[in-house]
Design an enzyme around this catalytic site. Structure first.
Site, mmCIF file in Angstrom:
data_model
loop_
_atom_site.group_PDB
_atom_site.id
_atom_site.type_symbol
_atom_site.label_atom_id
_atom_site.label_comp_id
_atom_site.label_asym_id
_atom_site.label_seq_id
_atom_site.Cartn_x
_atom_site.Cartn_y
_atom_site.Cartn_z
ATOM 1 N N LYS A 35 17.300 91.794 12.991
ATOM 2 C CA LYS A 35 17.165 90.333 12.961
ATOM 3 C C LYS A 35 18.557 89.686 12.965
ATOM 4 O O LYS A 35 19.490 90.265 13.546
ATOM 5 C CB LYS A 35 16.310 89.903 11.766
ATOM 6 N N ASN B 203 14.829 96.709 13.628
ATOM 7 C CA ASN B 203 15.078 95.311 14.024
ATOM 8 C C ASN B 203 15.962 94.659 12.957
ATOM 9 O O ASN B 203 15.492 94.315 11.886
ATOM 10 C CB ASN B 203 13.724 94.593 14.147
ATOM 11 N N HIS C 278 8.246 88.757 19.038
ATOM 12 C CA HIS C 278 8.214 88.971 17.589
ATOM 13 C C HIS C 278 7.598 87.742 16.917
ATOM 14 O O HIS C 278 7.796 86.610 17.391
ATOM 15 C CB HIS C 278 9.634 89.218 17.069
ATOM 16 N N GLY D 136 8.299 91.276 5.894
ATOM 17 C CA GLY D 136 9.285 90.793 4.924
ATOM 18 C C GLY D 136 8.682 90.352 3.602
ATOM 19 O O GLY D 136 9.337 89.699 2.798
ATOM 20 N N GLU E 23 8.413 86.047 14.492
ATOM 21 C CA GLU E 23 9.383 84.998 14.151
ATOM 22 C C GLU E 23 9.718 84.154 15.380
ATOM 23 O O GLU E 23 9.998 82.958 15.264
ATOM 24 C CB GLU E 23 10.635 85.634 13.529
ATOM 25 N N GLU F 294 2.290 94.255 14.175
ATOM 26 C CA GLU F 294 2.909 93.792 12.937
ATOM 27 C C GLU F 294 2.077 92.652 12.352
ATOM 28 O O GLU F 294 2.186 91.501 12.827
ATOM 29 C CB GLU F 294 4.319 93.276 13.206
ATOM 30 N N SER G 293 7.085 95.717 6.353
ATOM 31 C CA SER G 293 7.445 96.289 5.046
ATOM 32 C C SER G 293 7.390 97.819 5.024
ATOM 33 O O SER G 293 6.995 98.424 4.030
ATOM 34 C CB SER G 293 6.567 95.689 3.943
HETATM 35 P P1 PGA Z 1 10.102 94.067 7.607
HETATM 36 O O1 PGA Z 1 10.152 93.424 9.082
HETATM 37 O O2 PGA Z 1 10.171 95.560 7.772
HETATM 38 O O3 PGA Z 1 11.300 93.502 6.893
HETATM 39 O O4 PGA Z 1 8.801 93.654 6.992
HETATM 40 C C1 PGA Z 1 9.483 94.009 10.152
HETATM 41 C C2 PGA Z 1 9.732 93.214 11.416
HETATM 42 O O5 PGA Z 1 9.776 91.987 11.357
HETATM 43 O O6 PGA Z 1 9.889 93.793 12.517
#
Ligand code: PGA
Length: 260
Positions: free
Chosen positions: A13, A11, A103, A179, A105, A173, A218
């Site tokens: 983003k 992803n 997601h 992140g 976000e 997740e 992460s």
């Molecule tokens: P990250 O994000 O690997 O940077 O923690 C995962 C995601 O949001 O799908």
């Protein structure tokens, strides 16, 4: 052992324009091809921003690359006066196989609730796309409700009330792990995956219970093997580490780190 083919999903983003997307996909696929990656044994997919998808599709098609393409979101509507939205019909035309839905976000910054997520899952199926339904608990929910309650409830809500069912993937997740560099332990990811699979099987039948469940938050090349060793977790959804071709290729080749 299961018959579920591991899925490694990147992803991106809101990162990388279409020129940068071409460079990253080229480097990623050349690295995987050099390593004789078997895409039928471990599926690899990238999720660039909407504006990159046409360039990515053209490149993948011209070079006969075997990675799959996905979008980061989908409109619940097919067409019409919905400024700024992107229809699943357009994504299907761009040879997208997958679409991320719900997601954290989008749930947090765009007020996507379970009802919106459910409608977007229906839109994905309508247009022949495989939804990757993202679920996960915040730190506060973890402390008050435990780890599985929220992801299980979000999964059931996303899959309920559909007249017809299609293929889907769940991405667990934990919001506190996205992140942040904080990672769930392989045991925690395994426990929540098991709880999600049990709930899916109970509510929607044994066949749906065989859907793939990914872990995300992460994930890096140096911790991916732990999540995928048990066979309960069927892949990973990777954010930050998917922006580096070598790192993401290393994650895709997780099997070389697992001593069977
Ligand atoms: P990250 O994000 O690997 O940077 O923690 C995962 C995601 O949001 O799908």
């Amino acid at each position: 052992m299961t018959n579920r083919i591991p899925l490694i999903a990147g992803n991106w983003k809101m990162n990388l324009d279409h020129m940068q997307a071409i460079a990253l996909i080229q480097k990623l696929c050349w690295t995987l091809n050099d390593a004789d990656h078997d895409y039928r044994a471990v599926e690899v997919a990238v999720f660039p921003p909407f504006t990159d998808l046409r360039s990515a599709q053209t490149l993948i098609d011209a070079e006969k690359f075997e990675i799959a393409l996905g979008a980061q979101d989908i409109s619940r509507h097919d067409s019409g006066a919905f400024t700024g939205e992107v229809s699943g019909a357009f994504l299907a035309k761009l040879a997208c196989k997958f679409v991320l839905i719900g997601h954290s976000e989008r749930r947090q910054c765009h007020s996507e609730n379970n009802e919106v997520v459910q409608a977007k899952v229906a839109a994905a199926w309508k247009h022949g796309l495989v939804p990757i339904i993202c679920v996960g608990e915040t730190l506060e929910e973890l402390e008050t409700q435990g780890q599985s309650a929220v992801p299980v409830a979000q999964t059931i809500a996303a899959l309920s009330g559909h007249e017809t069912f299609g293929e889907f993937v769940i991405a667990y997740e934990p919001v506190w792990a996205i992140g942040t560099g904080k990672v769930a332990t392989p045991q925690e990811a395994e426990d929540v995956s098991k709880a999600i699979r049990k709930a899916i099987t109970e509510h929607f039948g044994a066949e749906s219970g065989q859907s793939r469940i990914l872990y995300g938050g992460s994930v890096k090349a140096n911790n991916v093997a732990g999540f995928l060793a048990s066979g309960e977790v069927d892949g990973v959804l990777v954010g930050g580490a998917s922006l580096d071709a070598e790192e993401f290729a290393g994650i895709s080749r997780f099997q070389k780190h697992i001593v069977l």
